[in-house]
Design a protein around this motif. Structure first.
Motif, PDB file in Angstrom:
ATOM      1  N   GLU A   1       1.579 -35.398 -22.112  1.00 50.24           N
ATOM      2  CA  GLU A   1       0.525 -34.467 -21.724  1.00 50.24           C
ATOM      3  C   GLU A   1       1.042 -33.045 -21.813  1.00 50.24           C
ATOM      4  N   VAL A   2       0.123 -32.101 -22.036  1.00 43.78           N
ATOM      5  CA  VAL A   2       0.441 -30.677 -22.078  1.00 43.78           C
ATOM      6  C   VAL A   2      -0.520 -29.959 -21.148  1.00 43.78           C
TER       7      VAL A   2
ATOM      8  N   ALA B   1       2.788 -16.453 -20.828  1.00 43.81           N
ATOM      9  CA  ALA B   1       2.042 -17.625 -20.385  1.00 43.81           C
ATOM     10  C   ALA B   1       3.007 -18.795 -20.243  1.00 43.81           C
ATOM     11  N   ASP B   2       2.671 -19.734 -19.384  1.00 38.89           N
ATOM     12  CA  ASP B   2       3.516 -20.901 -19.119  1.00 38.89           C
ATOM     13  C   ASP B   2       2.761 -22.176 -19.485  1.00 38.89           C
ATOM     14  N   VAL B   3       3.451 -23.052 -20.196  1.00 43.68           N
ATOM     15  CA  VAL B   3       2.891 -24.343 -20.599  1.00 43.68           C
ATOM     16  C   VAL B   3       3.905 -25.420 -20.250  1.00 43.68           C
ATOM     17  N   VAL B   4       3.457 -26.460 -19.555  1.00 44.17           N
ATOM     18  CA  VAL B   4       4.329 -27.572 -19.190  1.00 44.17           C
ATOM     19  C   VAL B   4       4.055 -28.740 -20.128  1.00 44.17           C
TER      20      VAL B   4
ATOM     21  N   VAL C   1       7.559 -22.636 -22.799  1.00 41.89           N
ATOM     22  CA  VAL C   1       7.293 -24.070 -22.852  1.00 41.89           C
ATOM     23  C   VAL C   1       8.271 -24.752 -21.907  1.00 41.89           C
ATOM     24  N   LEU C   2       7.757 -25.275 -20.813  1.00 38.84           N
ATOM     25  CA  LEU C   2       8.563 -25.884 -19.762  1.00 38.84           C
ATOM     26  C   LEU C   2       8.531 -27.401 -19.926  1.00 38.84           C
ATOM     27  N   ILE C   3       9.692 -28.013 -20.000  1.00 43.27           N
ATOM     28  CA  ILE C   3       9.805 -29.441 -20.277  1.00 43.27           C
ATOM     29  C   ILE C   3      10.013 -30.218 -18.984  1.00 43.27           C
ATOM     30  N   THR C   4       9.356 -31.364 -18.891  1.00 45.22           N
ATOM     31  CA  THR C   4       9.576 -32.307 -17.800  1.00 45.22           C
ATOM     32  C   THR C   4       9.289 -33.705 -18.324  1.00 45.22           C
TER      33      THR C   4
ATOM     34  N   SER D   1      10.483 -29.149 -10.492  1.00 45.59           N
ATOM     35  CA  SER D   1       9.769 -27.879 -10.314  1.00 45.59           C
ATOM     36  C   SER D   1       8.642 -27.716 -11.324  1.00 45.59           C
ATOM     37  N   HIS D   2       8.810 -28.249 -12.526  1.00 43.91           N
ATOM     38  CA  HIS D   2       7.749 -28.165 -13.522  1.00 43.91           C
ATOM     39  C   HIS D   2       6.582 -29.091 -13.165  1.00 43.91           C
TER      40      HIS D   2
END
Length: 388
Positions: free
Chosen positions: A100-101, A119-122, A174-177, A199-200
């Motif tokens: 998922e994004v 902007a931040d996207v996980v 782009v924040l990875i989890t 945290s993400h």
């Protein structure tokens, strides 16, 4: 009637009262907006129209321009499209699987500041987020973006949280989890740090809560102004964006009528709450709505930081009370009002000093004695095990 020798008159042993664990009872600091019915006004309210207009003007000054919002939106849309294609048809890309994004952060919430085009996207992975997988995903996204528009200058930077995609006008982090069931499988030597991954995931919960509960326009305006105030006063540096989100929502919506307070009253209420000790030890504070266990959001700050936030709010609120709101908002003057003595209509406002002092470290002798006692206890335990 008790006899001697630790026994009562019937010959039974003397029973001591069981040890009771001391319970923690948090208190709420005084808040006039929660008990205004018990403290009726004896004078009419002051005319704060100029103050309200100053807040609106400040919000306009620090809001991003339509061009900035468009540039960020275009870059986010391009990255979102690439990620969606990798989910539906990954083709030969097998370094990782995307589940998922989600968009998070100030851009998603509508609380961005002027000049901060970020902007931040996980990205939630089905697979384990190894360093190699994150690097491969970053390179794949970079290649797809350059293929879509070869004339656009794209810069990709890998970091410990994921990777950044930048162009001449905007930046997308782009924040990875990974999915929840993989969190316990993460190895710090080969995978993304566990705390970073958690945290993400928390950022996604924050964004979802904000979308459901903080959609009122006044809350977004107040958050933007509070973030600007935090950036200009060092004493508010420990306050995180999530703390400011919850504080703004609390100040506007938490009142007996459940109706949104006017912006000028809510702004002053934020300083009143912080100055009265909302984020101090022993205070009920604000419970994090996205975590289990009734965790108070301010407990992530150290005791020194909690004291720093409180004394800064007390000094600045005194300035506001004497008509110095323009200095607080940055419309005139400078940000030294929290660190220097100022005079307002003959009233001297002196910055407060720290109330908390970190206790001195224990002496080395005490540590050595403690180590000796622990060693003796360990030897006794070994002897008992051998005997048993």
């Amino acid at each position: 009637m008790r006899g001697r020798g630790g026994r009562n008159m019937r010959g039974g042993p003397l029973r001591h009262a069981p040890y009771k664990v001391k319970q923690f009872f948090p208190h709420l600091p005084f808040d006039i907006y929660l008990c205004d019915t018990f403290f009726p006004r004896v004078k009419p309210s002051l005319d704060e129209q100029n103050f309200a207009q100053a807040l609106i003007k400040k919000n306009q000054d620090i809001s991003p321009s339509p061009q900035e919002q468009t540039s960020i939106l275009n870059l986010v849309t391009k990255i979102q499209t690439v990620m969606d294609n990798l989910i539906v048809a990954p083709g030969g890309f097998d370094a990782c699987q995307i589940d998922e994004v989600r968009q998070v952060g100030s851009f998603k919430k509508g609380t961005m500041l002027l000049g901060r085009n970020i902007a931040d996207v996980v990205v939630i992975l089905k697979t384990l987020p190894t360093v190699e997988a994150i690097s491969a995903l970053a390179n794949k996204v970079n290649e797809e973006l350059k293929t879509q528009d070869p004339s656009e200058s794209i810069l990709m930077v890998i970091n410990d949280r994921g990777f950044d995609i930048e162009n001449a006008e905007a930046t997308v982090k782009v924040l990875i989890t990974t999915v929840h069931q993989n969190i316990r499988k993460l190895d710090p030597d080969i995978h993304l740090d566990v705390r970073v991954a958690q945290s993400h995931l928390a950022a996604i919960r924050h964004s979802r809560w904000f979308e459901e509960n903080a959609h009122h326009s006044s809350i977004k305006v107040l958050i933007r102004i509070l973030r600007d105030v935090r950036n200009r006063f060092d004493g508010f540096e420990p306050l995180t964006p999530w703390m400011l989100d919850l504080l703004a929502h609390y100040a506007i919506m938490n009142n007996p009528s459940r109706q949104a307070l006017p912006l000028n009253l809510a702004f002053k209420r934020c300083f009143q709450l912080l100055a009265s000790g909302l984020f101090l030890p022993g205070s009920a504070g604000i419970v994090d709505p996205c975590e289990n266990g009734a965790i108070r959001v301010h407990t992530s700050m150290s005791l020194e930081q909690q004291d720093q936030v409180c004394l800064t709010a007390q000094t600045l609120f005194r300035v506001i009370a004497h008509g110095g709101y323009k200095q607080i908002l940055g419309l005139e003057g400078n940000a030294d009002v929290s660190a220097q003595m100022t005079v307002w209509d003959g009233v001297v406002v002196t910055p407060l000093e720290k109330a908390y002092e970190k206790p001195p470290e224990e002496k080395k002798e005490d540590d050595e004695n403690t180590d000796d006692m622990e060693q003796e206890n360990a030897e006794d335990m070994e002897a008992q095990e051998m005997l048993s």
